[in-house]
Design a protein around this motif. Sequence first.
Motif, short mmCIF file in Angstrom:
data_model
loop_
_atom_site.label_atom_id
_atom_site.label_comp_id
_atom_site.label_asym_id
_atom_site.label_seq_id
_atom_site.Cartn_x
_atom_site.Cartn_y
_atom_site.Cartn_z
N LYS A 13 0.97 -0.99 0.16
CA LYS A 13 0.11 -0.07 -0.07
C LYS A 13 0.91 1.25 -0.11
O LYS A 13 0.48 2.26 -0.76
CB LYS A 13 -0.90 -0.03 1.25
CG LYS A 13 -1.98 1.01 1.46
CD LYS A 13 -2.77 0.70 2.36
CE LYS A 13 -3.63 2.19 3.13
NZ LYS A 13 -4.61 2.53 2.36
N LYS A 25 -3.47 -0.62 -11.78
CA LYS A 25 -4.27 -1.77 -11.55
C LYS A 25 -5.27 -1.86 -12.64
O LYS A 25 -6.09 -0.93 -12.96
CB LYS A 25 -4.72 -1.34 -10.21
CG LYS A 25 -5.64 -2.76 -9.78
CD LYS A 25 -6.23 -2.46 -8.30
CE LYS A 25 -7.06 -4.01 -7.95
NZ LYS A 25 -7.48 -3.54 -6.44
N ASP A 27 -8.46 -3.97 -13.96
CA ASP A 27 -9.75 -4.76 -13.48
C ASP A 27 -9.69 -5.84 -13.88
O ASP A 27 -8.88 -6.39 -14.47
CB ASP A 27 -11.04 -3.83 -13.43
CG ASP A 27 -11.44 -3.80 -14.80
OD1 ASP A 27 -11.08 -4.80 -15.65
OD2 ASP A 27 -12.61 -2.90 -15.12
N ASP A 95 -4.64 4.86 -5.42
CA ASP A 95 -4.34 3.42 -5.41
C ASP A 95 -3.96 2.94 -6.98
O ASP A 95 -3.97 1.87 -7.34
CB ASP A 95 -5.59 2.63 -5.02
CG ASP A 95 -6.69 3.37 -5.54
OD1 ASP A 95 -7.11 3.81 -6.14
OD2 ASP A 95 -7.96 2.79 -4.96
N ASP A 97 -5.52 3.09 -9.83
CA ASP A 97 -6.64 2.34 -10.66
C ASP A 97 -7.33 3.27 -11.28
O ASP A 97 -8.53 2.69 -11.75
CB ASP A 97 -7.52 1.32 -9.70
CG ASP A 97 -8.50 1.93 -8.78
OD1 ASP A 97 -8.46 3.35 -8.53
OD2 ASP A 97 -9.00 1.46 -7.99
N SER B 68 -18.66 1.94 -1.93
CA SER B 68 -17.26 1.20 -1.77
C SER B 68 -17.04 -0.17 -2.15
O SER B 68 -17.89 -1.12 -1.75
CB SER B 68 -16.94 1.45 -0.25
OG SER B 68 -15.68 0.87 -0.09
N ARG B 69 -16.28 -0.27 -3.33
CA ARG B 69 -16.22 -1.79 -3.78
C ARG B 69 -15.38 -2.61 -2.75
O ARG B 69 -15.54 -3.81 -2.88
CB ARG B 69 -15.46 -1.49 -5.13
CG ARG B 69 -16.30 -0.82 -6.17
CD ARG B 69 -15.45 -0.69 -7.41
NE ARG B 69 -14.04 -0.10 -7.52
CZ ARG B 69 -13.40 -0.07 -8.06
NH1 ARG B 69 -13.47 -0.99 -9.44
NH2 ARG B 69 -12.06 0.61 -8.13
N SER B 70 -14.37 -1.86 -2.05
CA SER B 70 -13.45 -2.72 -1.14
C SER B 70 -14.18 -2.98 -0.18
O SER B 70 -14.22 -4.36 0.59
CB SER B 70 -12.15 -1.94 -0.88
OG SER B 70 -12.72 -0.92 -0.32
N ARG B 71 -15.04 -2.08 0.61
CA ARG B 71 -15.58 -2.33 1.87
C ARG B 71 -17.17 -2.84 1.44
O ARG B 71 -18.08 -3.18 2.50
CB ARG B 71 -15.83 -0.94 2.65
CG ARG B 71 -14.39 -0.48 3.07
CD ARG B 71 -14.83 0.42 4.10
NE ARG B 71 -15.67 1.80 3.84
CZ ARG B 71 -15.32 2.68 3.21
NH1 ARG B 71 -13.89 2.98 2.79
NH2 ARG B 71 -16.00 3.95 2.91
N LYS B 72 -17.48 -2.90 0.23
CA LYS B 72 -19.05 -3.13 0.09
C LYS B 72 -20.13 -2.73 0.70
O LYS B 72 -20.84 -3.17 1.45
CB LYS B 72 -19.25 -4.83 -0.05
CG LYS B 72 -18.26 -5.64 -1.09
CD LYS B 72 -18.45 -6.81 -1.03
CE LYS B 72 -17.39 -7.77 -1.64
NZ LYS B 72 -16.77 -7.28 -2.87
N TRP B 75 -20.78 4.82 0.79
CA TRP B 75 -19.96 5.44 1.28
C TRP B 75 -20.18 6.92 1.07
O TRP B 75 -20.06 7.48 0.10
CB TRP B 75 -18.39 5.22 0.35
CG TRP B 75 -17.49 6.18 0.43
CD1 TRP B 75 -16.90 6.79 1.54
CD2 TRP B 75 -16.23 6.06 -0.59
NE1 TRP B 75 -15.75 7.38 1.19
CE2 TRP B 75 -15.49 7.09 0.19
CE3 TRP B 75 -16.04 5.54 -1.76
CZ2 TRP B 75 -14.12 7.45 -0.56
CZ3 TRP B 75 -14.97 5.66 -2.59
CH2 TRP B 75 -14.17 6.72 -1.80
#
Lengths: 152, 152
Positions: A13, A25, A27, A95, A97, B68-72, B75
């Motif tokens: 990170k 990144k 997908d 990040d 992406d 949020s795709r990471s936290r689902k 947001w």
Amino acid sequence: MDTQHVFALRGGKAEIEEGADFSPKFDADGLIPAMAMDATTREPLMLAYMNEESLRRTLEIGEAVYWSRSRKEFWHKGATSGHIQKIVEIRTDCDQDALVLLVEQIGAGACHTGRNSCFYRTVKAGTDGGTAKLVMNGSGKSFEPAAVYGKP
Amino acid sequence: MDTQHVFALRGGKAEIEEGADFSPKFDADGLIPAMAMDATTREPLMLAYMNEESLRRTLEIGEAVYWSRSRKEFWHKGATSGHIQKIVEIRTDCDQDALVLLVEQIGAGACHTGRNSCFYRTVKAGTDGGTAKLVMNGSGKSFEPAAVYGKP
């Protein structure tokens, strides 16, 4: 294989957020979104996608090369219309992406509908239970698509 | 269910490109990319995603609500940091599968790394077979993440 722009492997990170290595990144479909903006006016022009090879080509030739998801082929923007996007600057986010392309838009516009920008409509929230609507926000068409693309 | 912002069903190409109905296209994951830009300076701030419900909430409250795709999870940008994004204008593109949010960024910045914008690095193409590198393009951190988010 041209190895002039092989991207770095993604590290941790801290490396991704603060490092100097460019490790974009892609997908699950191998794509990264690229938002093109006019480098001078800062108008948002279009949002399209690149895969690794189209990003490599973009860096190599200094013009935007996307990946067309509908046609499933490389899309050197302007190859048909002459409306090339010369790269002034490419930015990536924390990040890595997403990309922002600051471009010099050659010719009459970025949009296949004949407008300078694809973002020619503004969303107006509905009131009293009404649905959201779109209103034109720009100065209309700057070129005739049929004259440029050779089909109506 | 709140029906204040139910989006229109997608019609034909002409309707989607030239019509007044807002019928956003969500991808296979139910998401649409949203590029947030500072409404005044036109700086690109961040690119995130919305699902149908987060877009509905955004229109309803006038502040950016992403998915949020990471936290689902939903947001509501700024709910933790106070760095809310007040919506000035939302635009959509020709095929209505991307959004641009022109926002008033409240507080010190949009990026969780402590910067005004997530796009704080510029990609420099490699020369003579070298790999592409990143260079900082901005004025550095505008806030200390630990002080805002309460963790290092």
